[in-house]
Design a protein around this motif. Structure first.
Motif, PDB file in Angstrom:
ATOM      1  N   THR A  56       0.407  -0.695  -0.159  1.00  0.00           N
ATOM      2  CA  THR A  56      -0.052   0.130   0.282  1.00  0.00           C
ATOM      3  C   THR A  56       0.821   0.898  -0.359  1.00  0.00           C
ATOM      4  O   THR A  56       2.033   0.873   0.405  1.00  0.00           O
ATOM      5  CB  THR A  56      -0.830   0.630   1.044  1.00  0.00           C
ATOM      6  N   PHE A  57       0.159   2.187  -0.745  1.00  0.00           N
ATOM      7  CA  PHE A  57       1.101   3.742  -0.797  1.00  0.00           C
ATOM      8  C   PHE A  57       0.110   4.798  -0.090  1.00  0.00           C
ATOM      9  O   PHE A  57      -1.100   4.604  -0.835  1.00  0.00           O
ATOM     10  CB  PHE A  57       1.427   3.833  -1.770  1.00  0.00           C
ATOM     11  N   ARG A  58       0.619   5.553   0.452  1.00  0.00           N
ATOM     12  CA  ARG A  58       0.064   6.320   1.133  1.00  0.00           C
ATOM     13  C   ARG A  58       0.814   8.267   1.275  1.00  0.00           C
ATOM     14  O   ARG A  58       1.923   7.988   1.769  1.00  0.00           O
ATOM     15  CB  ARG A  58      -1.174   6.320   2.704  1.00  0.00           C
ATOM     16  N   LEU A  59      -0.232   9.135   1.164  1.00  0.00           N
ATOM     17  CA  LEU A  59       0.006  10.265   1.067  1.00  0.00           C
ATOM     18  C   LEU A  59      -0.189  10.584   2.753  1.00  0.00           C
ATOM     19  O   LEU A  59      -2.039  11.197   2.898  1.00  0.00           O
ATOM     20  CB  LEU A  59       0.334  11.043  -0.187  1.00  0.00           C
ATOM     21  N   HIS A  60       0.990  11.094   3.399  1.00  0.00           N
ATOM     22  CA  HIS A  60       0.882  11.242   4.899  1.00  0.00           C
ATOM     23  C   HIS A  60       0.519  13.385   5.195  1.00  0.00           C
ATOM     24  O   HIS A  60       1.688  13.251   4.572  1.00  0.00           O
ATOM     25  CB  HIS A  60       0.798  10.828   6.268  1.00  0.00           C
ATOM     26  N   GLU A  61      -0.272  13.716   5.079  1.00  0.00           N
ATOM     27  CA  GLU A  61       0.076  15.446   5.250  1.00  0.00           C
ATOM     28  C   GLU A  61      -0.587  15.170   6.039  1.00  0.00           C
ATOM     29  O   GLU A  61      -2.072  15.260   6.912  1.00  0.00           O
ATOM     30  CB  GLU A  61      -0.308  15.991   3.946  1.00  0.00           C
ATOM     31  N   PRO A  62      -0.635  16.651   7.297  1.00  0.00           N
ATOM     32  CA  PRO A  62      -1.226  17.188   8.346  1.00  0.00           C
ATOM     33  C   PRO A  62      -2.532  17.685   8.350  1.00  0.00           C
ATOM     34  O   PRO A  62      -2.739  18.660   7.670  1.00  0.00           O
ATOM     35  CB  PRO A  62      -0.045  18.369   8.575  1.00  0.00           C
ATOM     36  N   GLY A  63      -3.303  16.952   8.809  1.00  0.00           N
ATOM     37  CA  GLY A  63      -4.688  17.411   8.775  1.00  0.00           C
ATOM     38  C   GLY A  63      -5.662  17.079   8.320  1.00  0.00           C
ATOM     39  O   GLY A  63      -6.624  16.403   8.495  1.00  0.00           O
ATOM     40  N   PHE A  64      -5.091  16.105   7.302  1.00  0.00           N
ATOM     41  CA  PHE A  64      -5.752  15.238   6.176  1.00  0.00           C
ATOM     42  C   PHE A  64      -5.457  13.899   6.471  1.00  0.00           C
ATOM     43  O   PHE A  64      -4.932  12.875   7.022  1.00  0.00           O
ATOM     44  CB  PHE A  64      -4.559  15.023   4.968  1.00  0.00           C
ATOM     45  N   MET A  65      -6.869  12.574   5.600  1.00  0.00           N
ATOM     46  CA  MET A  65      -6.863  11.636   6.034  1.00  0.00           C
ATOM     47  C   MET A  65      -5.927  10.565   4.980  1.00  0.00           C
ATOM     48  O   MET A  65      -4.803  11.297   4.665  1.00  0.00           O
ATOM     49  CB  MET A  65      -8.018  10.909   5.855  1.00  0.00           C
ATOM     50  N   PRO A  66      -4.988   9.720   5.881  1.00  0.00           N
ATOM     51  CA  PRO A  66      -3.741   9.361   4.710  1.00  0.00           C
ATOM     52  C   PRO A  66      -4.989   8.701   3.168  1.00  0.00           C
ATOM     53  O   PRO A  66      -6.167   8.712   3.039  1.00  0.00           O
ATOM     54  CB  PRO A  66      -3.813   7.883   5.448  1.00  0.00           C
ATOM     55  N   TRP A  67      -3.423   9.410   1.867  1.00  0.00           N
ATOM     56  CA  TRP A  67      -4.327   9.621   0.797  1.00  0.00           C
ATOM     57  C   TRP A  67      -3.878   8.164  -0.363  1.00  0.00           C
ATOM     58  O   TRP A  67      -2.477   8.454  -0.170  1.00  0.00           O
ATOM     59  CB  TRP A  67      -4.881  10.831   0.561  1.00  0.00           C
ATOM     60  N   PRO A  68      -4.726   7.445  -1.128  1.00  0.00           N
ATOM     61  CA  PRO A  68      -3.913   6.582  -1.642  1.00  0.00           C
ATOM     62  C   PRO A  68      -3.624   7.238  -3.310  1.00  0.00           C
ATOM     63  O   PRO A  68      -3.063   6.117  -3.890  1.00  0.00           O
ATOM     64  CB  PRO A  68      -4.913   5.237  -1.682  1.00  0.00           C
ATOM     65  N   GLU A  69      -4.037   8.214  -3.028  1.00  0.00           N
ATOM     66  CA  GLU A  69      -3.840   8.611  -4.394  1.00  0.00           C
ATOM     67  C   GLU A  69      -2.502   9.542  -5.181  1.00  0.00           C
ATOM     68  O   GLU A  69      -3.006  10.538  -4.606  1.00  0.00           O
ATOM     69  CB  GLU A  69      -4.987   8.919  -5.762  1.00  0.00           C
ATOM     70  N   LEU A  70      -1.469   8.912  -5.306  1.00  0.00           N
ATOM     71  CA  LEU A  70      -0.601   9.825  -5.329  1.00  0.00           C
ATOM     72  C   LEU A  70      -0.662  10.051  -6.589  1.00  0.00           C
ATOM     73  O   LEU A  70      -0.614   9.608  -7.645  1.00  0.00           O
ATOM     74  CB  LEU A  70       0.625   9.129  -4.872  1.00  0.00           C
ATOM     75  N   THR A  71       0.282  11.596  -7.252  1.00  0.00           N
ATOM     76  CA  THR A  71       0.379  12.176  -7.742  1.00  0.00           C
ATOM     77  C   THR A  71       1.902  11.378  -8.850  1.00  0.00           C
ATOM     78  O   THR A  71       2.564  10.776  -7.744  1.00  0.00           O
ATOM     79  CB  THR A  71       1.057  13.402  -7.803  1.00  0.00           C
TER      80      THR A  71
END
Length: 341
Positions: free
Chosen positions: A124-139
């Protein structure tokens, strides 16, 4: 505008993840053996943390920039004020169970003709950013960088297999960074560099600009004060109640102002993290205006809350105190979090 990754870019990332899995560098590297990989495209350094030495979570996180590094260092030292779920900025690859995949991830794996079986086997690949839920849709750029980071992590792990502690010995202010430089020919090559992190961008002056003071309104509020009050406790904090107004869900920040003596919640508000400073200051000013009282002191439980309220407190001639314990607010917070699930 961010570009979506192609099928080929995703395939290369999954292949890099498989090579990382087979190398199993977590057998000798722990999460304290931090090193950097500079993104050739943006120049930003991702500080890599290897997971798996404890036998629970397996993967790699690239914490972006000096702020990301500071967060992971504080987290490893047990000095992080906020839950890392809300505050970390990283690209995370992990080996998970089938049940932990998003539907879009499972669909992608099948479209790429890939197959995985067993526990801790599904990438699995996730973008973690402050204040947001982990997001699987990377650029596309994030997919390319994470594939590079995984490849370089394998090389670093193999190079330091005999003595991994060389990564953390010596000067504590520098980190091994893998970066591309021109070679002796006309090409480019990856090199080792021991570099001190760049100074993080400061938020100096942010709270003052984020909460512009209406001097006329403050004068009117002070003229309207009829009595004093006791001690108020104030803080803003993330709550595990995701809100989805647009495509990507975010964790809101809850702002509470509580009367210390009675435990009564005087003000309550939910906002996006970036708006919390303005909401906190507005909440305090409205309390003074509506109730025509001025507290003796305002206690805050975090540096962020103090920064948000300081300009207004100075204008109102309020004493603002930081306290590691806010008894009334802690009780109110627990009740509110239970109420919101």
């Amino acid at each position: 505008m961010s570009t979506a990754p192609t099928a080929q870019q995703w395939k290369e990332l999954y292949e890099a993840a498989e090579r990382y899995k087979k190398a199993a560098i977590w057998r000798w590297l722990s999460n304290s053996h931090l090193f950097g990989v500079r993104d050739p495209a943006s120049g930003e350094i991702g500080y890599c943390c290897v997971f798996g030495n404890g036998g629970e979570m397996f993967g790699l996180a690239a914490y972006m920039g000096s702020e990301g590094l500071r967060m992971i260092v504080d987290m490893l030292a047990g000095e992080l004020d906020e839950d890392p779920m809300y505050s970390q900025h990283c690209l995370l690859f992990s080996l998970d169970d089938r049940s932990e995949l998003e539907p879009s991830e499972y669909k992608r794996i099948k479209q790429l003709g890939l197959s995985y079986r067993g526990k801790n086997s599904w990438p699995t690949f996730r973008l973690h950013e402050p204040g947001f839920m982990p997001w699987p849709e990377l650029t596309a750029a994030q997919v390319d960088y994470l594939a590079l980071a995984l490849e370089q992590a394998v090389l670093v792990g193999q190079a330091f297999q005999r003595n991994p502690d060389e990564l953390i010995e010596g000067d504590k202010d520098v980190y091994l960074v893998r970066e591309i430089r021109p070679s002796s020919g006309n090409g480019l090559e990856w090199h080792d560099a021991w570099l001190a992190p760049e100074a993080p961008e400061t938020d100096e002056g942010l709270s003052a600009s984020a909460v512009p003071l209406d001097e006329l309104r403050i004068v009117k509020a002070l003229k309207g004060v009829k009595a004093g009050a006791g001690v108020w406790e104030a803080d803003s904090f993330y709550v595990a109640m995701p809100i989805q107004e647009e495509e990507r869900p975010y964790y809101p920040k809850m702002t509470l102002i509580v009367d210390q003596a009675t435990g009564q919640i005087l003000k309550f508000a939910l906002s996006k993290g970036a708006e919390a400073a303005t909401v906190a200051a507005e909440s305090l000013l409205k309390l003074v205006e509506q109730h025509r009282v001025l507290p003796k002191e305002v206690w805050v439980g975090s540096e962020a809350a103090g920064d948000a309220l300081l300009p207004l407190a100075e204008a109102l001639k309020l004493e603002l105190l930081w306290s590691p314990e806010l008894p009334a607010l802690s009780e109110a917070r627990a009740a509110m979090e239970q109420r919101f699930g």
